[in-house]
Design a protein around this motif. Structure first.
Motif, PDB file in Angstrom:
ATOM      1  N   HIS B   8     -11.492  29.316   6.976  1.00  0.00           N
ATOM      2  CA  HIS B   8     -10.868  29.779   8.208  1.00  0.00           C
ATOM      3  C   HIS B   8     -11.252  28.800   9.310  1.00  0.00           C
ATOM      4  CE1 HIS B   8     -10.321  33.357  11.209  1.00  0.00           C
ATOM      5  NE2 HIS B   8      -9.584  32.322  11.497  1.00  0.00           N
ATOM      6  N   SER B   9     -10.255  28.152   9.906  1.00  0.00           N
ATOM      7  CA  SER B   9     -10.567  27.183  10.959  1.00  0.00           C
ATOM      8  C   SER B   9      -9.310  26.812  11.728  1.00  0.00           C
ATOM      9  CB  SER B   9     -11.163  25.923  10.333  1.00  0.00           C
ATOM     10  OG  SER B   9     -11.164  24.839  11.240  1.00  0.00           O
ATOM     11  N   ARG B  10      -9.507  26.253  12.896  1.00  0.00           N
ATOM     12  CA  ARG B  10      -8.402  25.588  13.571  1.00  0.00           C
ATOM     13  C   ARG B  10      -8.190  24.235  12.909  1.00  0.00           C
ATOM     14  NH1 ARG B  10      -9.826  23.830  18.309  1.00  0.00           N
ATOM     15  NH2 ARG B  10     -11.983  24.440  17.971  1.00  0.00           N
ATOM     16  N   THR B  11      -7.007  23.653  13.127  1.00  0.00           N
ATOM     17  CA  THR B  11      -6.717  22.362  12.510  1.00  0.00           C
ATOM     18  C   THR B  11      -6.911  21.231  13.513  1.00  0.00           C
ATOM     19  OG1 THR B  11      -4.381  22.461  13.137  1.00  0.00           O
ATOM     20  CG2 THR B  11      -4.975  23.330  10.962  1.00  0.00           C
ATOM     21  N   ALA B  12      -7.308  20.098  12.977  1.00  0.00           N
ATOM     22  CA  ALA B  12      -7.264  18.843  13.723  1.00  0.00           C
ATOM     23  C   ALA B  12      -6.282  17.948  12.970  1.00  0.00           C
ATOM     24  CB  ALA B  12      -8.639  18.211  13.788  1.00  0.00           C
ATOM     25  N   CYS B  68     -13.380  21.911  14.208  1.00  0.00           N
ATOM     26  CA  CYS B  68     -12.267  22.089  13.259  1.00  0.00           C
ATOM     27  C   CYS B  68     -12.705  21.588  11.885  1.00  0.00           C
ATOM     28  CB  CYS B  68     -11.045  21.289  13.687  1.00  0.00           C
ATOM     29  SG  CYS B  68     -10.316  21.887  15.207  1.00  0.00           S
ATOM     30  N   SER B  69     -12.571  22.427  10.878  1.00  0.00           N
ATOM     31  CA  SER B  69     -12.951  21.951   9.540  1.00  0.00           C
ATOM     32  C   SER B  69     -11.733  21.743   8.644  1.00  0.00           C
ATOM     33  CB  SER B  69     -13.948  22.914   8.899  1.00  0.00           C
ATOM     34  OG  SER B  69     -13.423  24.208   8.880  1.00  0.00           O
ATOM     35  N   ILE B 135      -3.987  24.737  15.465  1.00  0.00           N
ATOM     36  CA  ILE B 135      -3.508  26.046  15.025  1.00  0.00           C
ATOM     37  C   ILE B 135      -4.551  26.683  14.104  1.00  0.00           C
ATOM     38  CG2 ILE B 135      -2.257  25.317  12.952  1.00  0.00           C
ATOM     39  CD1 ILE B 135       0.061  27.039  14.109  1.00  0.00           C
ATOM     40  N   GLU B 136      -4.678  27.976  14.199  1.00  0.00           N
ATOM     41  CA  GLU B 136      -5.691  28.709  13.428  1.00  0.00           C
ATOM     42  C   GLU B 136      -5.128  29.013  12.027  1.00  0.00           C
ATOM     43  OE1 GLU B 136      -8.239  30.057  15.729  1.00  0.00           O
ATOM     44  OE2 GLU B 136      -9.534  30.804  14.142  1.00  0.00           O
ATOM     45  N   LEU B 137      -5.810  28.548  11.005  1.00  0.00           N
ATOM     46  CA  LEU B 137      -5.328  28.771   9.636  1.00  0.00           C
ATOM     47  C   LEU B 137      -6.396  29.443   8.787  1.00  0.00           C
ATOM     48  CD1 LEU B 137      -3.701  25.316   8.689  1.00  0.00           C
ATOM     49  CD2 LEU B 137      -2.557  27.333   9.629  1.00  0.00           C
ATOM     50  N   VAL B 138      -5.933  30.188   7.797  1.00  0.00           N
ATOM     51  CA  VAL B 138      -6.832  30.664   6.753  1.00  0.00           C
ATOM     52  C   VAL B 138      -6.291  30.130   5.426  1.00  0.00           C
ATOM     53  CG1 VAL B 138      -7.815  32.648   5.545  1.00  0.00           C
ATOM     54  CG2 VAL B 138      -7.423  32.756   8.017  1.00  0.00           C
ATOM     55  N   ILE B 139      -7.113  29.343   4.747  1.00  0.00           N
ATOM     56  CA  ILE B 139      -6.716  28.849   3.425  1.00  0.00           C
ATOM     57  C   ILE B 139      -7.291  29.806   2.394  1.00  0.00           C
ATOM     58  CG2 ILE B 139      -6.855  26.935   1.784  1.00  0.00           C
ATOM     59  CD1 ILE B 139      -7.309  25.059   4.168  1.00  0.00           C
ATOM     60  N   ASP B 140      -6.413  30.417   1.623  1.00  0.00           N
ATOM     61  CA  ASP B 140      -6.833  31.372   0.606  1.00  0.00           C
ATOM     62  C   ASP B 140      -6.702  30.709  -0.768  1.00  0.00           C
ATOM     63  OD1 ASP B 140      -6.789  33.419  -1.392  1.00  0.00           O
ATOM     64  OD2 ASP B 140      -6.492  34.897   0.207  1.00  0.00           O
ATOM     65  N   VAL B 141      -7.845  30.382  -1.343  1.00  0.00           N
ATOM     66  CA  VAL B 141      -7.843  29.629  -2.613  1.00  0.00           C
ATOM     67  C   VAL B 141      -7.361  30.522  -3.756  1.00  0.00           C
ATOM     68  CG1 VAL B 141      -9.259  28.344  -4.265  1.00  0.00           C
ATOM     69  CG2 VAL B 141      -9.703  28.126  -1.811  1.00  0.00           C
ATOM     70  N   GLY B 143      -5.367  33.260  -3.607  1.00  0.00           N
ATOM     71  CA  GLY B 143      -3.934  33.555  -3.484  1.00  0.00           C
ATOM     72  C   GLY B 143      -3.056  32.314  -3.412  1.00  0.00           C
ATOM     73  N   GLN B 144      -3.678  31.149  -3.257  1.00  0.00           N
ATOM     74  CA  GLN B 144      -2.970  29.874  -3.123  1.00  0.00           C
ATOM     75  C   GLN B 144      -1.923  29.923  -2.017  1.00  0.00           C
ATOM     76  OE1 GLN B 144      -3.111  27.302  -6.821  1.00  0.00           O
ATOM     77  NE2 GLN B 144      -2.325  29.200  -7.670  1.00  0.00           N
ATOM     78  N   PHE B 145      -2.367  30.298  -0.845  1.00  0.00           N
ATOM     79  CA  PHE B 145      -1.485  30.211   0.329  1.00  0.00           C
ATOM     80  C   PHE B 145      -2.328  29.939   1.573  1.00  0.00           C
ATOM     81  CE2 PHE B 145      -2.583  34.731  -0.034  1.00  0.00           C
ATOM     82  CZ  PHE B 145      -3.006  35.018   1.262  1.00  0.00           C
ATOM     83  N   ILE B 146      -1.639  29.437   2.583  1.00  0.00           N
ATOM     84  CA  ILE B 146      -2.270  29.213   3.878  1.00  0.00           C
ATOM     85  C   ILE B 146      -1.645  30.220   4.832  1.00  0.00           C
ATOM     86  CG2 ILE B 146      -2.615  27.558   5.749  1.00  0.00           C
ATOM     87  CD1 ILE B 146      -2.128  25.360   3.536  1.00  0.00           C
ATOM     88  N   ALA B 147      -2.485  31.043   5.450  1.00  0.00           N
ATOM     89  CA  ALA B 147      -1.979  32.068   6.361  1.00  0.00           C
ATOM     90  C   ALA B 147      -1.893  31.504   7.773  1.00  0.00           C
ATOM     91  CB  ALA B 147      -2.885  33.289   6.330  1.00  0.00           C
ATOM     92  N   LEU B 148      -0.725  31.669   8.382  1.00  0.00           N
ATOM     93  CA  LEU B 148      -0.495  31.214   9.753  1.00  0.00           C
ATOM     94  C   LEU B 148      -0.756  32.366  10.719  1.00  0.00           C
ATOM     95  CD1 LEU B 148       2.844  29.449   8.901  1.00  0.00           C
ATOM     96  CD2 LEU B 148       0.759  28.271   9.599  1.00  0.00           C
ATOM     97  N   PRO B 149      -1.026  32.048  11.995  1.00  0.00           N
ATOM     98  CA  PRO B 149      -1.333  33.111  12.967  1.00  0.00           C
ATOM     99  C   PRO B 149      -0.199  34.137  13.096  1.00  0.00           C
ATOM    100  CG  PRO B 149      -1.765  30.946  13.911  1.00  0.00           C
ATOM    101  CD  PRO B 149      -1.117  30.713  12.596  1.00  0.00           C
ATOM    102  N   ASP B 150       1.036  33.700  12.903  1.00  0.00           N
ATOM    103  CA  ASP B 150       2.167  34.633  13.080  1.00  0.00           C
ATOM    104  C   ASP B 150       2.434  35.456  11.820  1.00  0.00           C
ATOM    105  OD1 ASP B 150       3.285  32.889  11.307  1.00  0.00           O
ATOM    106  OD2 ASP B 150       4.950  32.278  12.580  1.00  0.00           O
ATOM    107  N   GLY B 151       1.560  35.378  10.858  1.00  0.00           N
ATOM    108  CA  GLY B 151       1.733  36.149   9.644  1.00  0.00           C
ATOM    109  C   GLY B 151       2.470  35.395   8.547  1.00  0.00           C
ATOM    110  N   GLY B 152       3.002  34.232   8.891  1.00  0.00           N
ATOM    111  CA  GLY B 152       3.697  33.411   7.896  1.00  0.00           C
ATOM    112  C   GLY B 152       2.713  32.830   6.882  1.00  0.00           C
ATOM    113  N   ARG B 153       3.254  32.407   5.753  1.00  0.00           N
ATOM    114  CA  ARG B 153       2.404  31.839   4.701  1.00  0.00           C
ATOM    115  C   ARG B 153       2.975  30.522   4.197  1.00  0.00           C
ATOM    116  NH1 ARG B 153       0.429  36.541   0.515  1.00  0.00           N
ATOM    117  NH2 ARG B 153      -1.004  37.588   1.965  1.00  0.00           N
TER     118      ARG B 153
END
Lengths: 470, 193
Positions: B8-12, B68-69, B135-141, B143-153
């Protein structure tokens, strides 16, 4: 059932455990080459875990990257770039002694760049799997071996198990039709190929070079071609072994001798792609269209004929690359002033490369203000070159004749260019800072490098060769 | 290796294409014989000015990139040499994941073996992420998806074994050693041939 490619034949013969959806194949490694830069952490790991080397007899180590190319000092010490470089070399010496690995160190008559001595010793053979913690391991594909670079974690895997976990890559055939024009060499060809398919054109693939132009190449030239496969993103490049390969290998120290040699050659003859084999991708290259080729940007895919105009930048990265190189869109690279010329590296440091450079230099002088370094790939190359008097041609021309090593290709041994200097280099990478912080690298053939040293500008070697012939 | 399930991190953003391993860690620093402490050398010639101070033009030096990681990088990140010092340096520098539409083969393998998520995503989404740093992202290993702040994947696919090793902290050498009998069998057959 369709036929098999050369890659598939070599791959299949080395599968210990086949791959499944969930797990990669366990692939057996026949030859593990080792140098001082990418091995120390792997030896440490084995030591920490109390693991032995599984097959030290299948390993071959040398000193090449951090080693000085100047002769020993008066007191017998070696002029290392720094204490760390020396410590790294000492570490490999210690590791090889402790683990029982054959090391071609300072006292060996065969020491040299890992990708030069493997073939020279006949350790590299058709049909083998060969790995090294070095991306230019692709060089050995010239013999029909599946050879690729690995990271240090994988170096540890091979040390402990003689195997790697691998997914089967895709295959790409690069057909090179016709013949290269006179005065055009393997380096021009491979730069032309990378310029055509792109710096990432080979990512995920093993390349197989084939066609009339490839068959006509000598082994040294084939090694130059396969060496740069990684510069197109391909981990490995292959060429089917043929009579040229067998003649080159025969009698070398590590190849089978006598009846065993005949049996080996019989086996090796089957190492070619079947006529009905299919590839995942195919590319056709017209050898007759290749000209003296050089790079103009900061990766090897930015390559063009030296007399062609540098393409205009189409994005921010290309703009940055042209700016860094001070290359001007619309103008050819030919004629660009040169500060340093480097002939060497695992791409172009073999005897034929040195002859190629010497043929241009013979009886002439390097231009004022140009520094030229010639670094043979191995002690054997050095001996052969000196026997022919090539070193005298180089030194008479004003070039420096050095001791074998990677030298200015990777610039970690103290051989480097100054910020802003333009280097015409026979090596394989023109990345920013590769040959010294701020140094600008133009990749070229040994003949082009030599011609450019004479002219003080990037020059077409054919002008000099015509004079010799006349 | 510790299991990694999500980051879970913001992106650079490092928008340049073809960022090679010499740029990630210049070759002159490869004389080290350990894998530790390389973070300070990461992107050295890009990150620092001649006097050793931070180069303000280096994107990861900018204030909004601090902490940012997850790095979104231009296409073909990690091309060039096989040096594992590149992922070692990135990890020590604080980078936990690299998102890219294409990642060089050897670098990707090295990264995943060290727990650095080298993740290939589709071009369209890659382009969008490049344009939206921070942008704030959650990488879910798992589930193999990246969760976007707006709920998108953003879906991605890791090589199944690499994913298994990340999720369970599997030591790949340990796994290979479990095949010792098969390796011995292979060597015996080879000898007999």
């Amino acid at each position: 059932m369709s036929g098999k490619t050369l890659f598939e034949k070599v791959w299949n013969a080395h599968v210990v455990v086949p791959e499944t959806t969930d797990t990669p194949a366990v692939l057996y490694v026949d030859l593990h080459l080792v140098h001082e830069v990418t091995s120390p952490q792997a030896f440490s790991e084995l030591r920490e875990r109390g693991l032995p080397l599984r097959r030290p007899d299948r390993m071959l180590a040398t000193l090449d990257h951090s080693t000085p190319t100047l002769p020993t000092n008066a007191d017998g010490s070696r002029p290392y770039a720094n204490a760390e470089a020396q410590a790294q070399v000492t570490q490999l010496e210690t590791n090889c002694r402790e683990f029982g690995v054959e090391l071609h160190g300072w006292d060996s008559a065969d020491r040299g760049i890992v990708h030069v001595i493997g073939p020279e010793l006949g350790a590299t053979q058709p049909g083998m799997t060969i790995v090294c913690g070095d991306s230019h391991t692709s060089t050995h594909g010239a013999f029909g071996a599946l050879a690729f670079g690995i990271g240090t974690t994988e170096v540890g895997h091979v040390m402990a198990t003689q195997c790697l976990l691998q997914r089967k890559p895709k295959t790409m055939a690069i057909h090179v039709d016709g013949q290269l024009p006179p005065g055009i060499g393997a380096k021009d060809l491979i730069l032309h190929i990378i310029g055509t398919i792109g710096v990432d054109g080979g990512t995920g693939y093993v390349l197989e070079y084939r066609g009339a132009a490839i068959e006509a190449l000598s082994m040294d030239e084939r090694m130059t071609v396969c060496n740069m496969s990684i510069e197109a993103g391909a981990r490995a490049g292959l060429i089917a072994p043929d009579e040229t390969t067998f003649a080159w290998l025969k009698g070398r120290p590590r190849v089978p001798q006598g009846a065993a040699w005949d049996a080996a050659v019989k086996r090796w003859r089957a190492l070619r792609s079947d006529d009905d084999a299919t590839y995942d991708h195919q590319v056709r290259i017209d050898a007759t269209a290749v000209k003296p080729t050089v790079t103009y940007g900061t990766h090897p895919g930015m390559a063009i004929a030296m007399d062609a105009p540098v393409p205009a930048a189409t994005n921010a990265q290309e703009r940055r690359a042209l700016e860094y190189m001070k290359s001007e869109a619309g103008k050819p690279m030919q004629g660009t002033p040169v500060d340093v010329v480097f002939v060497g590296s695992c791409t172009n440091s073999r005897l034929s490369d040195l002859r190629e450079a010497a043929n241009v230099l013979r009886g002439r002088r390097v231009a004022d203000g140009v520094r030229m370094l010639v670094v043979p790939g191995s002690e054997a190359v050095r001996r052969d070159a000196e026997r022919e008097g090539l070193h005298q041609i180089f030194t008479a021309a004003g070039a420096e004749w050095r001791v074998p090593g990677c030298s200015m290709c990777i610039a970690m041994n103290g051989d480097l260019a100054q910020p802003g200097q333009l280097v015409v280099s026979t090596s394989n990478r023109n990345f920013e800072g590769r040959q010294g912080k701020g140094a600008r690298t133009v990749l070229a053939s040994p003949a082009t490098a030599a011609a450019s040293a004479l002219a003080g500008r990037i020059a077409d070697p054919r002008e000099y060769l015509v004079e010799v012939a006349a | 290796m510790k299991p990694i399930t999500r980051i879970h991190s913001r992106t650079a953003v490092l928008a340049d294409e073809n960022i090679d391993t010499d740029r990630i860690i210049p070759a002159r620093f490869l004389t080290t014989t350990t894998r530790e402490g390389l973070g300070k050398l990461c992107f050295h010639d890009w990150r620092y000015q001649a006097d050793g101070s931070d180069n303000p033009a280096f994107p990861l030096n900018q204030p909004q990139a601090q902490g940012c990681s997850i790095v979104v990088a231009g296409r073909n990140f990690g091309c060039g040499s096989s040096r594992e010092h590149a992922p070692w340096a990135l990890l020590d520098y604080g980078v936990r994941a690299v998102l890219c539409s294409e990642i060089a083969d050897i670098f990707r393998g090295n990264a995943l073996k060290n727990g650095l998520l080298a993740i290939v995503i589709d071009e369209l989404e890659h382009r969008w992420l490049l344009k939206h740093p921070g942008i704030e992202l959650v990488i879910d290993v798992r589930g193999q998806f990246i969760a976007l702040p707006d709920g998108g994947r953003i879906p991605f696919r890791l090589e199944p074994f690499a994913r298994h090793c990340l999720l369970n902290g599997v030591d790949q050498l340990g796994y290979l050693l479990q095949h010792t009998d098969a390796i011995t069998h292979y060597e015996q057959q080879e000898k007999a041939a």
